[in-house]
Design a protein around this motif. Sequence first.
Motif, PDB file in Angstrom:
ATOM      1  N   ASP A  52     -77.288 -36.689 -65.667  1.00 13.25           N
ATOM      2  CA  ASP A  52     -78.759 -36.662 -65.699  1.00 13.25           C
ATOM      3  C   ASP A  52     -79.271 -35.449 -66.474  1.00 13.25           C
ATOM      4  OD1 ASP A  52     -78.863 -38.989 -64.197  1.00 13.25           O
ATOM      5  OD2 ASP A  52     -79.337 -37.960 -62.312  1.00 13.25           O
ATOM      6  N   LYS A  53     -78.652 -34.311 -66.225  1.00 16.94           N
ATOM      7  CA  LYS A  53     -79.062 -33.087 -66.923  1.00 16.94           C
ATOM      8  C   LYS A  53     -78.816 -33.222 -68.430  1.00 16.94           C
ATOM      9  CE  LYS A  53     -78.485 -28.146 -66.952  1.00 16.94           C
ATOM     10  NZ  LYS A  53     -77.887 -26.976 -66.374  1.00 16.94           N
ATOM     11  N   PHE A  54     -77.642 -33.727 -68.785  1.00 16.92           N
ATOM     12  CA  PHE A  54     -77.320 -33.909 -70.201  1.00 16.92           C
ATOM     13  C   PHE A  54     -78.312 -34.856 -70.871  1.00 16.92           C
ATOM     14  CE2 PHE A  54     -75.369 -36.217 -73.657  1.00 16.92           C
ATOM     15  CZ  PHE A  54     -74.976 -35.176 -74.483  1.00 16.92           C
ATOM     16  N   GLU A  55     -78.569 -35.992 -70.234  1.00 15.64           N
ATOM     17  CA  GLU A  55     -79.458 -36.994 -70.846  1.00 15.64           C
ATOM     18  C   GLU A  55     -80.902 -36.526 -70.930  1.00 15.64           C
ATOM     19  OE1 GLU A  55     -77.164 -41.200 -70.142  1.00 15.64           O
ATOM     20  OE2 GLU A  55     -78.606 -40.587 -68.618  1.00 15.64           O
ATOM     21  N   ALA A  56     -81.310 -35.607 -70.062  1.00 15.81           N
ATOM     22  CA  ALA A  56     -82.668 -35.064 -70.158  1.00 15.81           C
ATOM     23  C   ALA A  56     -82.848 -34.297 -71.466  1.00 15.81           C
ATOM     24  CB  ALA A  56     -82.964 -34.161 -68.955  1.00 15.81           C
ATOM     25  N   LYS A  57     -81.784 -33.652 -71.930  1.00 13.36           N
ATOM     26  CA  LYS A  57     -81.875 -32.899 -73.186  1.00 13.36           C
ATOM     27  C   LYS A  57     -81.458 -33.735 -74.391  1.00 13.36           C
ATOM     28  CE  LYS A  57     -80.728 -28.591 -75.471  1.00 13.36           C
ATOM     29  NZ  LYS A  57     -80.120 -27.272 -75.365  1.00 13.36           N
ATOM     30  N   TYR A  58     -80.503 -34.635 -74.201  1.00 14.88           N
ATOM     31  CA  TYR A  58     -79.981 -35.464 -75.291  1.00 14.88           C
ATOM     32  C   TYR A  58     -80.125 -36.952 -74.927  1.00 14.88           C
ATOM     33  CZ  TYR A  58     -77.839 -31.128 -76.972  1.00 14.88           C
ATOM     34  OH  TYR A  58     -77.629 -29.850 -77.433  1.00 14.88           O
ATOM     35  N   PRO A  59     -81.368 -37.449 -74.860  1.00 13.42           N
ATOM     36  CA  PRO A  59     -81.578 -38.824 -74.368  1.00 13.42           C
ATOM     37  C   PRO A  59     -80.977 -39.912 -75.265  1.00 13.42           C
ATOM     38  CG  PRO A  59     -83.627 -37.908 -75.239  1.00 13.42           C
ATOM     39  CD  PRO A  59     -82.629 -36.786 -75.208  1.00 13.42           C
ATOM     40  N   ASP A  60     -80.745 -39.623 -76.519  1.00 12.84           N
ATOM     41  CA  ASP A  60     -80.210 -40.650 -77.423  1.00 12.84           C
ATOM     42  C   ASP A  60     -78.685 -40.670 -77.473  1.00 12.84           C
ATOM     43  OD1 ASP A  60     -82.796 -41.431 -78.054  1.00 12.84           O
ATOM     44  OD2 ASP A  60     -82.934 -39.993 -79.703  1.00 12.84           O
ATOM     45  N   GLU A  61     -78.049 -39.713 -76.832  1.00 12.20           N
ATOM     46  CA  GLU A  61     -76.580 -39.653 -76.827  1.00 12.20           C
ATOM     47  C   GLU A  61     -76.063 -40.405 -75.604  1.00 12.20           C
ATOM     48  OE1 GLU A  61     -73.264 -39.828 -77.545  1.00 12.20           O
ATOM     49  OE2 GLU A  61     -73.938 -38.365 -79.036  1.00 12.20           O
ATOM     50  N   ILE A 101     -73.005 -24.844 -75.894  1.00 10.13           N
ATOM     51  CA  ILE A 101     -71.897 -24.621 -74.953  1.00 10.13           C
ATOM     52  C   ILE A 101     -72.212 -25.148 -73.557  1.00 10.13           C
ATOM     53  CG2 ILE A 101     -72.519 -22.228 -74.417  1.00 10.13           C
ATOM     54  CD1 ILE A 101     -69.073 -22.357 -74.679  1.00 10.13           C
ATOM     55  N   GLU A 102     -73.434 -24.939 -73.080  1.00 19.60           N
ATOM     56  CA  GLU A 102     -73.782 -25.395 -71.729  1.00 19.60           C
ATOM     57  C   GLU A 102     -73.682 -26.911 -71.618  1.00 19.60           C
ATOM     58  OE1 GLU A 102     -77.614 -25.685 -68.739  1.00 19.60           O
ATOM     59  OE2 GLU A 102     -77.719 -24.260 -70.403  1.00 19.60           O
ATOM     60  N   TYR A 103     -74.278 -27.611 -72.557  1.00 18.72           N
ATOM     61  CA  TYR A 103     -74.303 -29.073 -72.465  1.00 18.72           C
ATOM     62  C   TYR A 103     -72.984 -29.692 -72.933  1.00 18.72           C
ATOM     63  CZ  TYR A 103     -79.066 -28.831 -70.934  1.00 18.72           C
ATOM     64  OH  TYR A 103     -80.182 -28.575 -70.186  1.00 18.72           O
ATOM     65  N   GLY A 104     -72.276 -28.993 -73.787  1.00 17.36           N
ATOM     66  CA  GLY A 104     -70.949 -29.460 -74.177  1.00 17.36           C
ATOM     67  C   GLY A 104     -69.994 -29.451 -72.995  1.00 17.36           C
ATOM     68  N   THR A 105     -70.058 -28.400 -72.188  1.00 17.09           N
ATOM     69  CA  THR A 105     -69.181 -28.359 -71.020  1.00 17.09           C
ATOM     70  C   THR A 105     -69.583 -29.410 -69.989  1.00 17.09           C
ATOM     71  OG1 THR A 105     -70.421 -26.463 -70.168  1.00 17.09           O
ATOM     72  CG2 THR A 105     -68.341 -25.986 -71.264  1.00 17.09           C
ATOM     73  N   LEU A 106     -70.847 -29.792 -69.957  1.00 15.49           N
ATOM     74  CA  LEU A 106     -71.245 -30.902 -69.081  1.00 15.49           C
ATOM     75  C   LEU A 106     -70.577 -32.199 -69.534  1.00 15.49           C
ATOM     76  CD1 LEU A 106     -75.060 -30.251 -68.509  1.00 15.49           C
ATOM     77  CD2 LEU A 106     -73.158 -29.782 -66.937  1.00 15.49           C
ATOM     78  N   CYS A 107     -70.502 -32.423 -70.848  1.00 17.18           N
ATOM     79  CA  CYS A 107     -69.817 -33.627 -71.366  1.00 17.18           C
ATOM     80  C   CYS A 107     -68.342 -33.617 -70.984  1.00 17.18           C
ATOM     81  CB  CYS A 107     -69.939 -33.704 -72.883  1.00 17.18           C
ATOM     82  SG  CYS A 107     -71.597 -34.054 -73.439  1.00 17.18           S
TER      83      CYS A 107
END
Length: 196
Positions: A52-61, A101-107
């Motif tokens: 959810d956190k990742f998609e809030a910032k990168y909704p198209d990924e 780095i923050e959102y990459g580690t979430l992936c």
Amino acid sequence: MFSDVEIKMKKKNKLLFSRDSICLQELKELIQLQNHRTLVMWALDCAKLPLDKFEAKYPDERRPRACLELCEDWARGKIKMPIAKRAILESHAVAKEIDDIEYGTLCQAIGHAGATIHVETHALGLPIYELTAIVNKYGKDDFREPVIEKIYYYYTRLLYWQENTDNLGLNWAGFLLDDDKPNKERLLSEKRDVDQ
């Protein structure tokens, strides 16, 4: 509790937690007591928040979401491993493609959650990577409380799934029904103890 994390921060390591992190030892011990199905349910459940956190910032990924959806299908016996494995690798690929780095580690946390279906040793990858993301978000002075809260969340969710996984009447892939196989995280820990 965080001395090892602080050392890694000073060394500018990208990954700030490991199986040996002091703060993860109780969680690791609880993971070692679980059957594979319980760890699958826990990992897929806990991965929803970083998704959810990742998609809030990168909704198209969409690759991290596809990873969790296809891995759940794999756990239910709807698809075979190669399809899910490709989705896991795609979630990890996103981490390399974005300069974040923050959102990459979430992936990567999401990828490890999905890979838990393959083997229990991936279960710890979820907290190792998500907690690294939390430290990157809050910084060296303010990460302790959010990390402690997240570890407590992991622990309580695992206790929940320990009690409820087999009460839901879910379909499972055959390899996840074999409770005679030993927990691979426990085997890894025992091997590491012998080697030391």
